[in-house]
Design a protein around this motif. Sequence first.
Motif, short mmCIF file in Angstrom:
data_model
loop_
_atom_site.label_atom_id
_atom_site.label_comp_id
_atom_site.label_asym_id
_atom_site.label_seq_id
_atom_site.Cartn_x
_atom_site.Cartn_y
_atom_site.Cartn_z
N GLY A 112 64.77 6.40 45.47
CA GLY A 112 64.46 7.18 46.93
C GLY A 112 63.29 6.00 47.56
N ALA A 113 62.30 6.46 48.05
CA ALA A 113 61.34 5.78 48.74
C ALA A 113 60.60 4.83 48.08
N PHE A 114 60.21 5.28 46.79
CA PHE A 114 59.68 3.90 45.88
C PHE A 114 60.39 3.14 45.71
N HIS A 115 61.77 2.99 45.52
CA HIS A 115 62.60 2.07 45.41
C HIS A 115 62.58 0.98 46.46
N ARG A 129 59.19 19.28 38.46
CA ARG A 129 58.82 18.66 39.90
C ARG A 129 58.18 17.02 39.51
N THR A 130 58.07 17.12 38.13
CA THR A 130 57.53 15.69 37.64
C THR A 130 58.39 14.85 36.91
N ALA A 152 53.39 9.22 52.18
CA ALA A 152 52.27 10.14 52.21
C ALA A 152 52.23 11.12 50.66
N ASN A 153 53.45 11.66 50.54
CA ASN A 153 53.53 12.53 49.62
C ASN A 153 54.38 11.87 48.21
N SER A 154 53.68 11.92 47.04
CA SER A 154 54.57 11.20 45.83
C SER A 154 55.59 12.27 45.40
#
Length: 130
Positions: A99-102, A28-29, A76-78
């Motif tokens: 994804g969302a970070f990009h 997951r990391t 909300a959830n990294s």
Amino acid sequence: MIGLGVDMVQISQLRKQLEDPASLFSERTFTAGELRYAKEHSSGNPVQHLAARFAAKEALIKAWSSMRIGRPPVIANSNFLEIEVCNDYFGRPQIKLHGAFHQHLQAFQVQISLSHEGDYAIATVLLEEL
């Protein structure tokens, strides 16, 4: 606008987490590329490289959060898999976002510094608006 984040990880504690057969922490990391890099450049201790990369992921989130003081989080959830620490051709670390970070950080340049010594790894991340 500038964001700054720093994080330190105790390598022995991360090793325990990674060695726990019931844990999904690694999957997951860390991306496949991060796991491969740690194994190939380990000098017998791949966990020190993973600890520095985990510290970098946490430092990136802290840098971004430092720019959002007083405002709610955008994500909300990294998802740590969306933050990938890789190296350029010359071995210098860099962060690739997915994804969302990009999506949310594409207007920023990410500067990163990693280090490990003894039982600790540390990372510093600086976000600068393009």
